[in-house]
Design an enzyme around this catalytic site. Structure first.
Site, PDB file in Angstrom:
ATOM      1  N   ARG B 123      47.046 -84.949  16.954  1.00 24.79           N
ATOM      2  CA  ARG B 123      47.609 -84.068  16.281  1.00 24.79           C
ATOM      3  C   ARG B 123      48.769 -83.272  17.076  1.00 24.79           C
ATOM      4  NH1 ARG B 123      42.000 -82.619  16.029  1.00 24.79           N
ATOM      5  NH2 ARG B 123      41.298 -83.292  13.838  1.00 24.79           N
ATOM      6  N   LYS B 144      63.269 -82.886  12.660  1.00 21.58           N
ATOM      7  CA  LYS B 144      62.899 -83.510  11.179  1.00 21.58           C
ATOM      8  C   LYS B 144      62.599 -85.136  11.511  1.00 21.58           C
ATOM      9  CE  LYS B 144      65.103 -82.859   7.187  1.00 21.58           C
ATOM     10  NZ  LYS B 144      65.985 -82.281   6.114  1.00 21.58           N
ATOM     11  N   GLU B 186      78.762 -88.736   9.924  1.00 19.43           N
ATOM     12  CA  GLU B 186      77.995 -87.603  10.030  1.00 19.43           C
ATOM     13  C   GLU B 186      78.732 -86.488  10.961  1.00 19.43           C
ATOM     14  OE1 GLU B 186      75.280 -86.315   8.745  1.00 19.43           O
ATOM     15  OE2 GLU B 186      74.137 -88.086   8.018  1.00 19.43           O
ATOM     16  N   LYS B 228      75.090 -78.987  14.670  1.00 15.86           N
ATOM     17  CA  LYS B 228      73.753 -79.159  14.153  1.00 15.86           C
ATOM     18  C   LYS B 228      72.779 -78.305  15.082  1.00 15.86           C
ATOM     19  CE  LYS B 228      70.449 -81.750  12.131  1.00 15.86           C
ATOM     20  NZ  LYS B 228      69.888 -83.133  12.183  1.00 15.86           N
ATOM     21  N   ARG B 242      69.982 -74.339   6.504  1.00 13.74           N
ATOM     22  CA  ARG B 242      69.795 -75.736   7.129  1.00 13.74           C
ATOM     23  C   ARG B 242      70.303 -76.523   5.697  1.00 13.74           C
ATOM     24  NH1 ARG B 242      65.619 -78.256  11.128  1.00 13.74           N
ATOM     25  NH2 ARG B 242      66.059 -80.458  11.037  1.00 13.74           N
ATOM     26  N   ASN B 246      73.172 -81.125   4.444  1.00 13.79           N
ATOM     27  CA  ASN B 246      73.329 -81.683   3.307  1.00 13.79           C
ATOM     28  C   ASN B 246      74.616 -82.078   2.404  1.00 13.79           C
ATOM     29  OD1 ASN B 246      70.601 -82.694   3.655  1.00 13.79           O
ATOM     30  ND2 ASN B 246      69.837 -80.845   2.605  1.00 13.79           N
ATOM     31  N   HIS B 249      74.963 -85.351   0.737  1.00 13.30           N
ATOM     32  CA  HIS B 249      73.795 -86.351   0.619  1.00 13.30           C
ATOM     33  C   HIS B 249      73.132 -86.245  -0.627  1.00 13.30           C
ATOM     34  CE1 HIS B 249      74.223 -86.145   5.170  1.00 13.30           C
ATOM     35  NE2 HIS B 249      73.083 -86.660   5.203  1.00 13.30           N
ATOM     36  N   HIS B 253      72.338 -90.016  -1.034  1.00 11.58           N
ATOM     37  CA  HIS B 253      71.038 -90.454  -1.081  1.00 11.58           C
ATOM     38  C   HIS B 253      70.609 -91.013  -2.493  1.00 11.58           C
ATOM     39  CE1 HIS B 253      68.985 -87.595   1.990  1.00 11.58           C
ATOM     40  NE2 HIS B 253      69.357 -88.697   2.529  1.00 11.58           N
ATOM     41  N   HIS B 266      73.742 -95.518   5.688  1.00 15.97           N
ATOM     42  CA  HIS B 266      73.732 -93.999   5.221  1.00 15.97           C
ATOM     43  C   HIS B 266      75.155 -93.479   5.330  1.00 15.97           C
ATOM     44  CE1 HIS B 266      71.938 -90.438   4.795  1.00 15.97           C
ATOM     45  NE2 HIS B 266      72.575 -89.915   5.940  1.00 15.97           N
TER      46      HIS B 266
END
Lengths: 364, 364
Positions: B123, B144, B186, B228, B242, B246, B249, B253, B266
Site C-alpha cells: 500500500r 503521476k 517537452e 513543472k 495541472r 497537456n 497532448h 495522444h 511521444h
C-alpha cells in the site's frame, strides 16, 4: 437508521447502518455529492449478486443514476491483478470518467478488489462500500484496499477512503451461519482492543447476535464500526496505533496461509489467534481474567479456540516471518493488557510464540 | 549541482540536477531519510540497465545500502499489470518492507511502472526517480504514475510523489539523437505554457541543447523542471491548473494511439500536437506570433510539425474522445493565448478540431 462518521479531515465520511437501506441508496449517494452525470459501476460477486445487485441498481436508477455492473467469482481468488484488469475493462466500456464512483456490493473480497480498482482507475475515482457480511463491518471501514500476489496476501494495494459506507442489515439474512459466526469474531476483537463495556454487552448478547436480531445486530455493528473508526481516525496510514486492529491477526494470517485459504474462514483463524494473544498475555504476567473472558466470549459465539493439530508449527513460524507487520527484522505482536486494552509489543521472542502455537493445538 | 524543490507541504521533495550525480546517490538518499536497514529495489530496463545499473547499485552499496534489481524490457509494453506483478515478486524475494524504497532508473516507462509498484507495494513505499532521458524531466516530476490497460493508456495508476529526483545529466550521453530531440519537445512545451523568457532562451540555444552541452542541458532541464514543479505544487491532483501541462497532448495522444505506439515517439507526437494547438489559437483569433514562434522553435529542434498523412482523421477523432481529459461529455483543450501563456478551453467544437487535424497533414 444509525449513523456515525469516520473523522479524517477532508476525507471524513459517514457510515449508515439500518434495515432496508439499499432502497435509499440514491438519496444517500446524492447527499455525498456523487454525480448522476457520470456512470457508476457496481462490483459484486456470484454469491451476493443474485440477491442484491438488482435491488441496489434499481434503487440507484430510480434516483437518476446510470449504473453498470461487474460480477466476480465469489472467493479469495478474485483478489488478483487479473480481476482488476477485468473490472477496469468493464469500467472503460461503461464510460466511467473521473467523476464516476465504483461501488463494492459484497464482503471483504469484493470491497478489497473493487476498492483497489477505485483507487487506481484514472489514478483514483470515488468509492462506496455496501457491505453484505458481518465481517465487512471491519474491512469496509478504514480505507485499506488490496489484491493478492501469488507470493503474498494483500501485498498490492492502497489507502483509499470511501465516500460513504451503506450497511443494510437486511442483506445479512442470506449469510450462511458459519459466516455469521466468523464475522462476529471481528466484533469481539473490536471490544477486546478498545471497549470493556462493549465486551460486557457482547458477553450477554451473543445469542441475539447469532440469531441476527435486528436491534442487537445494529447495535453491535455500530459499536464495532465505532471502534474501527476511532482507531482509523487517529492513524489513517497505519504508522502506529492502527496496528492494534491486528489483535489475533499475526497468528491468524499465518494459520490461513498454512491451512490454505478456505479451510479456515478469516474470522475463525483470528479467533484462534486471539486465544494465542491471550495466552501470550498470560505468559507476560497479565491478569488471567483476560484469557478467561476471551475464551468464554469466543465460545459463546461458537468460534474455534483450538488450532487444527495437523498444521505444521515450523510452517506457521515461517509464514509469520513473511507478514507485512515484519519491520526492519522485528515482529510486532498485539498483546492484551486488560479487558478492552492492548499494547503493541515489538520484542516478543520467537521461541515463546512457538510454545504458544504448540499449546494452541492442545487447547480444549 | 543545481537543486530545486517541488513544494507540496509534507510531501515536498528536491530535484538534483548535475553531471556525475549517480556517484553521490547514497549520500543524497540518506539525506532524504531513506533507511539503509531495509533493502532497496532498483527497477530499470534493457536499454538503460547495461549502462547505469551497476554504477548506481555500486554507489548505493558503498554507502551501506542493500540493493536488489529488476530489469524490464525496454518500451511501452512494460507498462502492464503483468510487469507490475513481476516487480512485486522481485520485491518480495528481496525482502522489501514498508521502510524500503523502489528506485526507477530509466525513462518515462520505467518511472511509470516502478512508480506504480512503489505506490501499491504494501500500500505504498518510498520512491526515487533517477531519470536517464530528457523526456523524463517532465515525467519524473509530479507524481503521476501508471500502467496501461489493453483498452487504454495510463488508465491504472496513482499519484505517488518521489522522495527525491536524482538527475545525472551524464546518463543522457548514451541517448539516441532521435530521443534527444523528442525529449526537448517537452522542454519547449514547458516554455510555451509558462515562461516567455525561457522560450527566448530555447530559441537561441537549440543547437547547444541538441549537442548535449552540459551547461545548456543543466540550465534547460532546471528551467523545465521548475515550470513543472510550479504547476504541480499549485495543483497536485490534476483538478484544474495541472491540465495546462497537456498542451499538445490531446492531439498528441490520439496520434500515438492511431499510429501505433512506436511509430511516433511521444515527444514527436506532442510536437505535432503543439502545432495543432497553435493553429487552434490562430482560428480563435490570438496573436499569429504564437504560431510562428511555436513552429520555429520546433524546427530548431528538428522535430516534426506535420502529421503523417496516412493517418485516418476519423480514427484520430475517435481516439481523442477516449482521452481521460473527457469529463462529463466535454473535451478540454489547452490553447496558447500568448508566448508563455495558455488557457484551458472547455468548449472547442469538434468540427474545428477536425479541420485542424486535416490541415496538419498539409503542414509544410
Amino acid at each position: 437508521m444509525k449513523q456515525l462518521t469516520v473523522e479524517l479531515g477532508e476525507r471524513s465520511y459517514p457510515i449508515y447502518i439500518g434495515d432496508g437501506l439499499l432502497a435509499q441508496a440514491a438519496e444517500l449517494f446524492a447527499q455525498r455529492g456523487i454525480s448522476a452525470k457520470s456512470p457508476l459501476l457496481i462490483v459484486t460477486d456470484t454469491a451476493v449478486g443474485p440477491h442484491y445487485l438488482e435491488p441496489l441498481a434499481a434503487a440507484l436508477r430510480a434516483g437518476g443514476y446510470t449504473v453498470a455492473a461487474h460480477t466476480v467469482e465469489s472467493g479469495e481468488k478474485s483478489k488478483s491483478l487479473a480481476v482488476l484488469q477485468d473490472i477496469v475493462a468493464t469500467a472503460l466500456e461503461a464510460g466511467l470518467d473521473r467523476k464516476s464512483a465504483i461501488v463494492a456490493l459484497g464482503g471483504g473480497v469484493v470491497g478489497d478488489v473493487a476498492g483497489f480498482a477505485a483507487a487506481s482507475y484514472m489514478r483514483g475515482v470515488k468509492f462506496v462500500q455496501v457491505p453484505t457480511t458481518i465481517l465487512a463491518h471491519d474491512s469496509a471501514v478504514g480505507g485499506k484496499v488490496a489484491v493478492n500476489h501469488p507470493l503474498a496476501k494483500n501485498i498490492i494495494g492502497a489507502f483509499h477512503q470511501p465516500e460513504l459506507v451503506l450497511y443494510d442489515t437486511a442483506t445479512l439474512r442470506t449469510l450462511p451461519p458459519r459466516e455469521v459466526r466468523a464475522g462476529l469474531a471481528e466484533m469481539v476483537k473490536h471490544g477486546l482492543i478498545w471497549d470493556a463495556s462493549f465486551v460486557a454487552w457482547l458477553d450477554e448478547n451473543a445469542q441475539r447476535l447469532l440469531a441476527l436480531e435486528p436491534e442487537a445486530l445494529q447495535y453491535g455493528l455500530f459499536e464495532g464500526c465505532k471502534v474501527k473508526a476511532h482507531v482509523v481516525s487517529a492513524d489513517e496510514r497505519e504508522d502506529d496505533l492502527r496496528a492494534i486492529l491486528n489483535l489475533g491477526h499475526t497468528i491468524g494470517h499465518a494459520l490461513e496461509a498454512v491451512a490454505g485459504y478456505g479451510e479456515l474462514l478469516h474470522g475463525e483463524a483470528i479467533s484462534i489467534g486471539m486465544i494465542g494473544a491471550a495466552k501470550l498475555a498470560l505468559r507476560l504476567g497479565c491478569d488471567p481474567e483476560i484469557y478467561t473472558v476471551t475464551k468464554r466470549l469466543l465460545q459463546h459465539f461458537e468460534l474455534p479456540t483450538r488450532m487444527p493439530p495437523h498444521l505444521d508449527t515450523d510452517a506457521i513460524m515461517t509464514a509469520m516471518s513473511h507478514d507485512k507487520k515484519f519491520k526492519e527484522g522485528r515482529m510486532v505482536y498485539i498483546v492484551p493488557t486488560a479487558i478492552g486494552r492492548v499494547e503493541i509489543n515489538k520484542s516478543v521472542q520467537a521461541e515463546l510464540v512457538r510454545d504458544i502455537v504448540n499449546e494452541l493445538k492442545e487447547e480444549a
